[in-house]
Design an enzyme around this catalytic site. Sequence first.
Site, PDB file in Angstrom:
ATOM      1  N   GLY A 165       0.833  -1.216   0.000  1.00 15.49           N
ATOM      2  CA  GLY A 165       0.000   0.000   0.000  1.00 15.49           C
ATOM      3  C   GLY A 165       0.856   1.249   0.000  1.00 15.49           C
ATOM      4  N   GLY A 166       1.874   1.252  -0.869  1.00 14.17           N
ATOM      5  CA  GLY A 166       2.847   2.354  -0.815  1.00 14.17           C
ATOM      6  C   GLY A 166       2.626   3.460  -1.817  1.00 14.17           C
ATOM      7  CB  SER A 167       0.339   3.976  -4.638  1.00 15.50           C
ATOM      8  OG  SER A 167      -0.902   3.692  -4.018  1.00 15.50           O
ATOM      9  CG  ASP A 225      -6.642  -7.092  -3.459  1.00 12.16           C
ATOM     10  OD1 ASP A 225      -6.284  -7.038  -2.264  1.00 12.16           O
ATOM     11  OD2 ASP A 225      -7.830  -7.057  -3.830  1.00 12.16           O
ATOM     12  CB  VAL A 226      -2.037  -7.157   0.386  1.00 15.57           C
ATOM     13  CG1 VAL A 226      -0.831  -6.405  -0.164  1.00 15.57           C
ATOM     14  CG2 VAL A 226      -3.013  -6.224   1.077  1.00 15.57           C
ATOM     15  CB  SER A 246      -5.023   1.994  14.171  1.00 12.11           C
ATOM     16  OG  SER A 246      -5.879   3.005  14.651  1.00 12.11           O
ATOM     17  CE1 TYR A 298      -8.297   0.973   9.686  1.00 13.52           C
ATOM     18  CE2 TYR A 298      -8.363   1.890  11.908  1.00 13.52           C
ATOM     19  CZ  TYR A 298      -7.736   1.756  10.684  1.00 13.52           C
ATOM     20  OH  TYR A 298      -6.529   2.396  10.449  1.00 13.52           O
TER      21      TYR A 298
HETATM   22  P1  NAP Z   1      -4.267   5.798   2.420  1.00 12.84           P
HETATM   23  O1  NAP Z   1      -3.674   7.150   2.263  1.00 12.84           O
HETATM   24  O2  NAP Z   1      -5.717   5.601   2.226  1.00 12.84           O
HETATM   25  O3  NAP Z   1      -3.440   4.819   1.456  1.00 12.84           O
HETATM   26  C1  NAP Z   1      -3.764   3.459   1.459  1.00 12.84           C
HETATM   27  C2  NAP Z   1      -2.785   2.724   0.573  1.00 12.84           C
HETATM   28  O4  NAP Z   1      -3.105   1.330   0.657  1.00 12.84           O
HETATM   29  C3  NAP Z   1      -2.845   3.108  -0.882  1.00 12.84           C
HETATM   30  O5  NAP Z   1      -1.540   3.108  -1.416  1.00 12.84           O
HETATM   31  C4  NAP Z   1      -3.692   1.980  -1.492  1.00 12.84           C
HETATM   32  O6  NAP Z   1      -3.373   1.726  -2.850  1.00 12.84           O
HETATM   33  C5  NAP Z   1      -3.240   0.807  -0.667  1.00 12.84           C
HETATM   34  N1  NAP Z   1      -4.183  -0.321  -0.646  1.00 12.84           N
HETATM   35  C6  NAP Z   1      -5.475  -0.329  -0.237  1.00 12.84           C
HETATM   36  N2  NAP Z   1      -6.001  -1.551  -0.355  1.00 12.84           N
HETATM   37  C7  NAP Z   1      -5.007  -2.344  -0.848  1.00 12.84           C
HETATM   38  C8  NAP Z   1      -4.910  -3.711  -1.186  1.00 12.84           C
HETATM   39  N3  NAP Z   1      -5.973  -4.542  -1.032  1.00 12.84           N
HETATM   40  N4  NAP Z   1      -3.739  -4.180  -1.682  1.00 12.84           N
HETATM   41  C9  NAP Z   1      -2.663  -3.364  -1.845  1.00 12.84           C
HETATM   42  N5  NAP Z   1      -2.686  -2.052  -1.535  1.00 12.84           N
HETATM   43  C10 NAP Z   1      -3.839  -1.556  -1.048  1.00 12.84           C
HETATM   44  O7  NAP Z   1      -3.952   5.205   3.886  1.00 12.84           O
HETATM   45  P2  NAP Z   1      -2.938   5.703   5.012  1.00 12.84           P
HETATM   46  O8  NAP Z   1      -3.623   6.708   5.843  1.00 12.84           O
HETATM   47  O9  NAP Z   1      -1.616   6.007   4.403  1.00 12.84           O
HETATM   48  O10 NAP Z   1      -2.854   4.374   5.905  1.00 12.84           O
HETATM   49  C11 NAP Z   1      -1.782   3.454   5.798  1.00 12.84           C
HETATM   50  C12 NAP Z   1      -1.897   2.444   6.941  1.00 12.84           C
HETATM   51  O11 NAP Z   1      -1.845   3.125   8.199  1.00 12.84           O
HETATM   52  C13 NAP Z   1      -3.203   1.650   6.960  1.00 12.84           C
HETATM   53  O12 NAP Z   1      -2.951   0.326   7.362  1.00 12.84           O
HETATM   54  C14 NAP Z   1      -4.031   2.369   7.998  1.00 12.84           C
HETATM   55  O13 NAP Z   1      -5.013   1.540   8.557  1.00 12.84           O
HETATM   56  C15 NAP Z   1      -2.962   2.763   8.991  1.00 12.84           C
HETATM   57  N6  NAP Z   1      -3.339   3.889   9.839  1.00 12.84           N
HETATM   58  C16 NAP Z   1      -3.691   5.079   9.297  1.00 12.84           C
HETATM   59  C17 NAP Z   1      -4.075   6.123  10.128  1.00 12.84           C
HETATM   60  C18 NAP Z   1      -4.494   7.477   9.600  1.00 12.84           C
HETATM   61  O14 NAP Z   1      -4.983   8.298  10.419  1.00 12.84           O
HETATM   62  N7  NAP Z   1      -4.313   7.770   8.326  1.00 12.84           N
HETATM   63  C19 NAP Z   1      -4.113   5.925  11.521  1.00 12.84           C
HETATM   64  C20 NAP Z   1      -3.740   4.686  12.030  1.00 12.84           C
HETATM   65  C21 NAP Z   1      -3.365   3.669  11.182  1.00 12.84           C
HETATM   66  P3  NAP Z   1      -4.444   2.092  -4.029  1.00 12.84           P
HETATM   67  O15 NAP Z   1      -4.664   3.560  -3.939  1.00 12.84           O
HETATM   68  O16 NAP Z   1      -3.755   1.669  -5.249  1.00 12.84           O
HETATM   69  O17 NAP Z   1      -5.707   1.329  -3.691  1.00 12.84           O
END
Ligand code: NAP
Length: 238
Positions: free
Chosen positions: A8-10, A54-55, A133, A146
């Site tokens: 999910g690094g994009s 898709d993971v 989280s 979640y």
């Molecule tokens: P984000 O900006 O929504 O980005 C999510 C990333 O995951 C995107 O690169 C997306 O790729 C990829 N992704 C989604 N479903 C996928 C799948 N099935 N297979 C492969 N890639 C997938 O999320 P983020 O805020 O950076 O969050 C990253 C992590 O941190 C997550 O695990 C989230 O639960 C955790 N987290 C986030 C927060 C927060 O406040 N943001 C807080 C606590 C924990 P595509 O765009 O190509 O789908």
Amino acid sequence: MKTVLITGGSRGIGAACARLFAEKGWRVLVNYRNDDDAADALAGETGCELFKADVSDRDAVYAMRDEIERRGFMPDVLINNAGVALFGLFQYIEPEQADRMYGTNLFGTLNCTRAFLPSMVERKDGAVINLSSVWGEVGASCEVDYSTAKAAIVGFTKALAKEVGFSGVRVNCLSPGVIDTDMNASLTVADVEAIVDSIPLERLGLAEDVAKAAYFLASDEAAYITGAVLPVDGGWKG
Ligand code: NAP
């Protein structure tokens, strides 16, 4: 040269990790699911290698692993970051939506770890960093599934750390608070103000804050740390 695979690094936290590890001279492998434009832009900027999969799909994860192995890029560090949010009252969530959330956040983490752990154990060196989280620790109303998935990731981290410690592989997780990424795009200005009011460090987290913590856990500076849950939350506990 050390290699990191970031799922999910994009975008968001994963992309910030890709930038930081690339800056530090690592070979960076970025997995993503959909967003080709964001992934291509990140590859242009950082030189990272892209792996679209898709993971939540175990076969796709093993095909990705085979491709990475064929190219001689088996990772020293795996960051299980891919995640999706799911808001709503537990009783009204469609089971299919919940399946997708667990499939990505929880089973995606298990699938990728199963695929990439054996080569780390064989080399007797490596690190797995999982994204939990604050909700995985304290629970959130309207994010019950979640919170459950993220709590499971804490359990997984602690148990696997015990199992593979003797193999020289460390397993830790990060527990971010509210980070300013697309995942929180639905928050209104008023929501953000209310949250910030309750954060001791008086701001939302940045994706870069989480990336720095991931880099620390990946580095030799954390050589004696395993089974840990590192908060990156500005002191906020939900
Ligand atoms: P984000 O900006 O929504 O980005 C999510 C990333 O995951 C995107 O690169 C997306 O790729 C990829 N992704 C989604 N479903 C996928 C799948 N099935 N297979 C492969 N890639 C997938 O999320 P983020 O805020 O950076 O969050 C990253 C992590 O941190 C997550 O695990 C989230 O639960 C955790 N987290 C986030 C927060 C927060 O406040 N943001 C807080 C606590 C924990 P595509 O765009 O190509 O789908």
